[in-house]
Scaffold this motif. Structure first.
Motif, PDB file in Angstrom:
ATOM      1  N   UNK A  56       9.061  20.792   6.934  1.00  0.00           N
ATOM      2  CA  UNK A  56       9.944  19.958   6.117  1.00  0.00           C
ATOM      3  C   UNK A  56       9.855  20.330   4.648  1.00  0.00           C
ATOM      4  N   UNK A  57       8.638  20.452   4.128  1.00  0.00           N
ATOM      5  CA  UNK A  57       8.478  20.638   2.685  1.00  0.00           C
ATOM      6  C   UNK A  57       8.951  22.004   2.206  1.00  0.00           C
ATOM      7  N   UNK A  58       8.947  22.999   3.091  1.00  0.00           N
ATOM      8  CA  UNK A  58       9.347  24.340   2.671  1.00  0.00           C
ATOM      9  C   UNK A  58      10.797  24.665   2.999  1.00  0.00           C
ATOM     10  N   UNK A  59      11.464  23.792   3.753  1.00  0.00           N
ATOM     11  CA  UNK A  59      12.856  24.055   4.120  1.00  0.00           C
ATOM     12  C   UNK A  59      13.849  23.091   3.486  1.00  0.00           C
ATOM     13  N   UNK A  60      13.414  21.883   3.190  1.00  0.00           N
ATOM     14  CA  UNK A  60      14.321  20.924   2.579  1.00  0.00           C
ATOM     15  C   UNK A  60      14.417  21.168   1.072  1.00  0.00           C
ATOM     16  N   UNK A  74       0.817  -1.212   0.000  1.00  0.00           N
ATOM     17  CA  UNK A  74       0.000   0.000   0.000  1.00  0.00           C
ATOM     18  C   UNK A  74       0.853   1.266   0.000  1.00  0.00           C
ATOM     19  N   UNK A  75       2.145   1.123  -0.260  1.00  0.00           N
ATOM     20  CA  UNK A  75       3.040   2.276  -0.303  1.00  0.00           C
ATOM     21  C   UNK A  75       3.272   2.709  -1.745  1.00  0.00           C
ATOM     22  N   UNK A  76       3.075   3.997  -2.000  1.00  0.00           N
ATOM     23  CA  UNK A  76       3.369   4.568  -3.311  1.00  0.00           C
ATOM     24  C   UNK A  76       4.732   5.236  -3.218  1.00  0.00           C
ATOM     25  N   UNK A  77       5.663   4.822  -4.065  1.00  0.00           N
ATOM     26  CA  UNK A  77       7.014   5.377  -4.022  1.00  0.00           C
ATOM     27  C   UNK A  77       7.330   6.113  -5.317  1.00  0.00           C
ATOM     28  N   UNK A  78       7.739   7.370  -5.165  1.00  0.00           N
ATOM     29  CA  UNK A  78       8.084   8.217  -6.301  1.00  0.00           C
ATOM     30  C   UNK A  78       9.601   8.345  -6.397  1.00  0.00           C
ATOM     31  N   UNK A 131      -1.794  27.084   1.023  1.00  0.00           N
ATOM     32  CA  UNK A 131      -1.316  27.244   2.396  1.00  0.00           C
ATOM     33  C   UNK A 131      -0.273  26.194   2.782  1.00  0.00           C
ATOM     34  N   UNK A 132       0.069  25.315   1.831  1.00  0.00           N
ATOM     35  CA  UNK A 132       1.093  24.316   2.093  1.00  0.00           C
ATOM     36  C   UNK A 132       0.578  22.982   2.587  1.00  0.00           C
ATOM     37  N   UNK A 133      -0.720  22.877   2.855  1.00  0.00           N
ATOM     38  CA  UNK A 133      -1.275  21.594   3.296  1.00  0.00           C
ATOM     39  C   UNK A 133      -1.235  20.600   2.137  1.00  0.00           C
ATOM     40  N   UNK A 134      -1.029  19.333   2.468  1.00  0.00           N
ATOM     41  CA  UNK A 134      -0.786  18.300   1.457  1.00  0.00           C
ATOM     42  C   UNK A 134      -1.876  17.239   1.508  1.00  0.00           C
ATOM     43  N   UNK A 135      -2.300  16.817   0.323  1.00  0.00           N
ATOM     44  CA  UNK A 135      -3.219  15.694   0.187  1.00  0.00           C
ATOM     45  C   UNK A 135      -2.557  14.647  -0.693  1.00  0.00           C
ATOM     46  N   UNK A 136      -2.546  13.405  -0.236  1.00  0.00           N
ATOM     47  CA  UNK A 136      -1.952  12.316  -1.010  1.00  0.00           C
ATOM     48  C   UNK A 136      -2.975  11.205  -1.173  1.00  0.00           C
ATOM     49  N   UNK A 160       7.683  22.221  -3.912  1.00  0.00           N
ATOM     50  CA  UNK A 160       7.606  22.342  -5.370  1.00  0.00           C
ATOM     51  C   UNK A 160       7.751  20.984  -6.045  1.00  0.00           C
ATOM     52  N   UNK A 161       8.570  20.122  -5.477  1.00  0.00           N
ATOM     53  CA  UNK A 161       8.732  18.767  -6.012  1.00  0.00           C
ATOM     54  C   UNK A 161       7.426  17.987  -5.909  1.00  0.00           C
ATOM     55  N   UNK A 162       6.774  18.067  -4.759  1.00  0.00           N
ATOM     56  CA  UNK A 162       5.531  17.326  -4.540  1.00  0.00           C
ATOM     57  C   UNK A 162       4.427  17.767  -5.495  1.00  0.00           C
ATOM     58  N   UNK A 163       4.422  19.035  -5.863  1.00  0.00           N
ATOM     59  CA  UNK A 163       3.390  19.545  -6.774  1.00  0.00           C
ATOM     60  C   UNK A 163       3.433  18.853  -8.138  1.00  0.00           C
ATOM     61  N   UNK A 164       4.581  18.301  -8.506  1.00  0.00           N
ATOM     62  CA  UNK A 164       4.729  17.656  -9.812  1.00  0.00           C
ATOM     63  C   UNK A 164       4.352  16.181  -9.803  1.00  0.00           C
ATOM     64  N   UNK A 165       4.044  15.643  -8.634  1.00  0.00           N
ATOM     65  CA  UNK A 165       3.826  14.204  -8.523  1.00  0.00           C
ATOM     66  C   UNK A 165       2.346  13.853  -8.606  1.00  0.00           C
ATOM     67  N   UNK A 166       1.982  12.930  -9.496  1.00  0.00           N
ATOM     68  CA  UNK A 166       0.574  12.539  -9.633  1.00  0.00           C
ATOM     69  C   UNK A 166       0.055  11.903  -8.354  1.00  0.00           C
TER      70      UNK A 166
END
Length: 247
Positions: free
Chosen positions: A191-195, A131-135, A163-168, A150-156
């Motif tokens: 993490x997502x805005x500093x790494x 059940x793990x999706x790996x990009x 506001x930076x909240x993430x839905x997967x 910005x990287x996550x925005x490109x991933x289907x």
């Protein structure tokens, strides 16, 4: 059942909306030696011109796969499995030929030495393990000095709001881990805005069991959608010191 729903959602999200999308490709993967179906292989569809991700799925219990809703154009199909050499096929969807049937596609066992076969030594953009999706982060291009957000925005299958909240996979992400550890507390945006994006090797999305479930080994139904960032080995040293130091 959850994995089947996940695959169906991905195929809908990842399909490219260009022109009429009524093309399709199908086939069945076979082992070269015992002549048996290969189940659980990753089937990744890329555009030939730029290797951009179009869609992906996994082979079923009979080794079969089918991708539908394809627009006209030239494609490359990347077939991968942990126990076999990668295999690549090219095909074209046209107004004259919209349904492509590859028939039986034979994969070679990793133990075989392929002197007369071209092996595609590349990692697929997305793989499904349980059940793990790996990009594979290197498959998704970002501008220089981009961050993980910005990287996550490109991933289907992954959506990042303003506001930076993430839905997967349709669920709100509650935690972002780095190499499986909690460095940034309960705020994924830290993490997502500093790494930096170029520090990430793999992005994994999965349902993390609650602390109680991890202790007892019994799923209490309180899992939390989690993203784990696997860093490149050469990027780990000094990275967290730079962040905590305000760099």
């Amino acid at each position: 059942m959850r994995l089947l729903l996940l695959l169906a959602g991905f195929q809908l999200i990842a399909s490219v909306a260009i022109g009429q999308r009524n093309g399709s490709v199908r086939g069945t993967l076979y082992d070269s030696s015992p002549k048996q179906e290969i189940r659980g292989a990753t089937v990744t569809l890329l555009r030939s011109k730029d290797s951009s991700l179009v869609s992906f799925t996994m082979t079923d219990n009979k080794g079969g796969f089918e991708l539908t809703g394809l627009s006209t154009g030239e494609y490359r199909l990347l077939l991968t499995h942990i126990n076999y050499h990668n295999h690549s096929r090219r095909f074209t969807i046209s107004d004259e030929k919209k349904a492509i049937d590859l028939g039986l596609v034979v994969l070679r066992d990793l133990a075989e030495i392929l002197a007369d076969v071209t092996v595609t030594a590349e990692a697929p953009p997305v793989t499904l393990v349980g059940d793990t999706v790996q990009y594979n982060a290197s498959s998704f291009k970002t501008p220089p000095n981009a961050n993980v957000e910005q990287l996550l925005r490109n991933m289907p299958g992954i959506k990042v709001d303003k506001d930076g909240s993430i839905t997967a996979q349709g669920q709100k992400v509650g935690k972002v881990l780095v190499d499986g550890k909690e460095f940034f507390g309960n705020d994924p945006k830290i993490a997502t805005r500093n790494l930096p994006a170029d520090a990430v090797d793999k992005v994994q999305s999965y349902d993390r069991l609650s602390d109680a479930s991890q202790m007892t080994g019994i799923d209490d139904g309180n899992s939390e959608k989690t993203i784990n960032l696997k860093l490149k080995k050469d990027k780990k040293k000094g990275l967290f010191g730079k962040i905590t130091g305000g760099g």
